[in-house]
Design an enzyme around this catalytic site. Sequence first.
Site, PDB file in Angstrom:
ATOM      1  N   ASN A 169      36.135  21.447  31.087  1.00 62.76           N
ATOM      2  CA  ASN A 169      36.599  20.579  29.993  1.00 62.76           C
ATOM      3  C   ASN A 169      37.419  19.432  30.537  1.00 62.76           C
ATOM      4  O   ASN A 169      37.950  19.499  31.653  1.00 62.76           O
ATOM      5  CB  ASN A 169      37.533  21.349  29.034  1.00 62.76           C
ATOM      6  CG  ASN A 169      36.819  22.449  28.267  1.00 62.76           C
ATOM      7  OD1 ASN A 169      35.624  22.362  28.004  1.00 62.76           O
ATOM      8  ND2 ASN A 169      37.560  23.476  27.908  1.00 62.76           N
ATOM      9  N   ASP A 219      40.935  17.860  29.279  1.00 65.78           N
ATOM     10  CA  ASP A 219      42.031  18.223  28.382  1.00 65.78           C
ATOM     11  C   ASP A 219      42.766  16.967  27.911  1.00 65.78           C
ATOM     12  O   ASP A 219      43.238  16.175  28.735  1.00 65.78           O
ATOM     13  CB  ASP A 219      43.028  19.139  29.104  1.00 65.78           C
ATOM     14  CG  ASP A 219      42.453  20.520  29.427  1.00 65.78           C
ATOM     15  OD1 ASP A 219      41.337  20.828  28.962  1.00 65.78           O
ATOM     16  OD2 ASP A 219      43.147  21.280  30.145  1.00 65.78           O
ATOM     17  N   LYS A 271      38.587  26.641  31.333  1.00 64.00           N
ATOM     18  CA  LYS A 271      39.007  27.868  32.021  1.00 64.00           C
ATOM     19  C   LYS A 271      38.226  28.109  33.302  1.00 64.00           C
ATOM     20  O   LYS A 271      38.794  28.469  34.331  1.00 64.00           O
ATOM     21  CB  LYS A 271      38.869  29.068  31.080  1.00 64.00           C
ATOM     22  CG  LYS A 271      39.880  29.021  29.964  1.00 64.00           C
ATOM     23  CD  LYS A 271      39.913  30.280  29.152  1.00 64.00           C
ATOM     24  CE  LYS A 271      40.698  30.074  27.873  1.00 64.00           C
ATOM     25  NZ  LYS A 271      42.078  29.640  28.089  1.00 64.00           N
ATOM     26  N   GLY A 272      36.902  27.898  33.248  1.00 61.51           N
ATOM     27  CA  GLY A 272      36.097  28.119  34.453  1.00 61.51           C
ATOM     28  C   GLY A 272      36.518  27.185  35.570  1.00 61.51           C
ATOM     29  O   GLY A 272      36.722  27.609  36.720  1.00 61.51           O
ATOM     30  N   ASP A 309      44.586  31.132  34.113  1.00 59.72           N
ATOM     31  CA  ASP A 309      43.429  30.759  34.941  1.00 59.72           C
ATOM     32  C   ASP A 309      43.806  30.777  36.421  1.00 59.72           C
ATOM     33  O   ASP A 309      43.019  31.203  37.275  1.00 59.72           O
ATOM     34  CB  ASP A 309      42.927  29.362  34.556  1.00 59.72           C
ATOM     35  CG  ASP A 309      42.557  29.286  33.083  1.00 59.72           C
ATOM     36  OD1 ASP A 309      42.169  30.324  32.516  1.00 59.72           O
ATOM     37  OD2 ASP A 309      42.671  28.193  32.495  1.00 59.72           O
TER      38      ASP A 309
HETATM   39  O1  RIB Z   1      43.351  27.999  29.915  1.00 59.47           O
HETATM   40  C1  RIB Z   1      43.620  26.636  29.729  1.00 59.47           C
HETATM   41  C2  RIB Z   1      42.355  25.908  29.416  1.00 59.47           C
HETATM   42  O2  RIB Z   1      41.860  26.330  28.175  1.00 59.47           O
HETATM   43  C3  RIB Z   1      42.536  24.409  29.289  1.00 59.47           C
HETATM   44  O3  RIB Z   1      42.389  23.738  30.507  1.00 59.47           O
HETATM   45  C4  RIB Z   1      41.508  24.030  28.245  1.00 59.47           C
HETATM   46  O4  RIB Z   1      40.479  23.250  28.731  1.00 59.47           O
HETATM   47  C5  RIB Z   1      40.989  25.340  27.675  1.00 59.47           C
HETATM   48  O5  RIB Z   1      39.766  25.635  28.158  1.00 59.47           O
END
Ligand code: RIB
Length: 315
Positions: A9, A11, A38-39, A254
Amino acid sequence: MILVFGSINIDLVARVASIPRPGETVLSPAYETLFGGKGANQAVAAARVSLPRRVAIAACVGDDSFGRSARDNLARNGVVVDRVASVAEPTGCAFITVDERGENAITVGSGANASITEAAAQGFQVDAAAVAVFQMEVPFPASLTVARHVRAAGGCVIWNFAPPPPAFAARDLSDLLGATDIFVVNEHEALAAATLLGCETDGFRKAGSHLSGSGCLCVVTAGAQGAFAFHPDGQSERAEAEPIRPVDTTGAGDTFVGVLANGLDEAMPFTHALQRAVRAASLACLAHGAQGHANARATRMMIRLARSTGPQSPR
Ligand code: RIB
């Protein structure tokens, strides 16, 4: 080798005095555009503590500027990006508000992440030395197929049940746990998962212990309390968090998962890998953003700490 099968993603982050309630609008002086998902966060955290080219990600981004910069960022951080496909949907985007205590609220527009299939993992050499990491921001059936494949080849599956999907069935969770070696949840996710399996409790310890009854090792991350590991044989252990004042907790979980994956990839004793992952997650809370520059600095600090205190150095 570590394979992260998951989300990427961008953010969009606004800092606010307090996170808005339903129907409320709050103002923030500005917003930041940061790398996330998250990945991607897990892959970057793992790569920052791993030998070169030991971490790969299988994911989808859009054919857009967000997608190109997210892929470049992963490559810059040492993640192998051959399995990042460009698709017609826009790159995933997360809308994040962070309050004065460092707590956050996140809405993810999945976009390209919803397009991933098991084919994204093709060509990744799966054997007993493989560690594969999954989360819940990409379609579950594709993740499950890849996880079963990794398990069948003797590899290790780490599954981070975040975020728990609203319409997840008990049968889905049983399938997931049946394909998992290490199930990682925060306190809320632990309760949600245990409830789905018919264990009514408001205590994350009981939930974690119940979840480990399915045969996998359940790790519950509990913020300032550190992390608790519940082994399938009924044993449990705790790794304490660093005493820090959090600036931003986004992505701390993460970082935990990525650094834990690295520890297992380097065949560290589990207890040491757990302590090291908790330490890294604590330090990640000292910086803004899920993968910010300061997080890289924090991760390097963590490696130094692990070298000086751990029973086995990373290298
Ligand atoms: O765990 C945080 C993440 O959750 C963020 O970076 C956001 O993109 C969501 O996926």
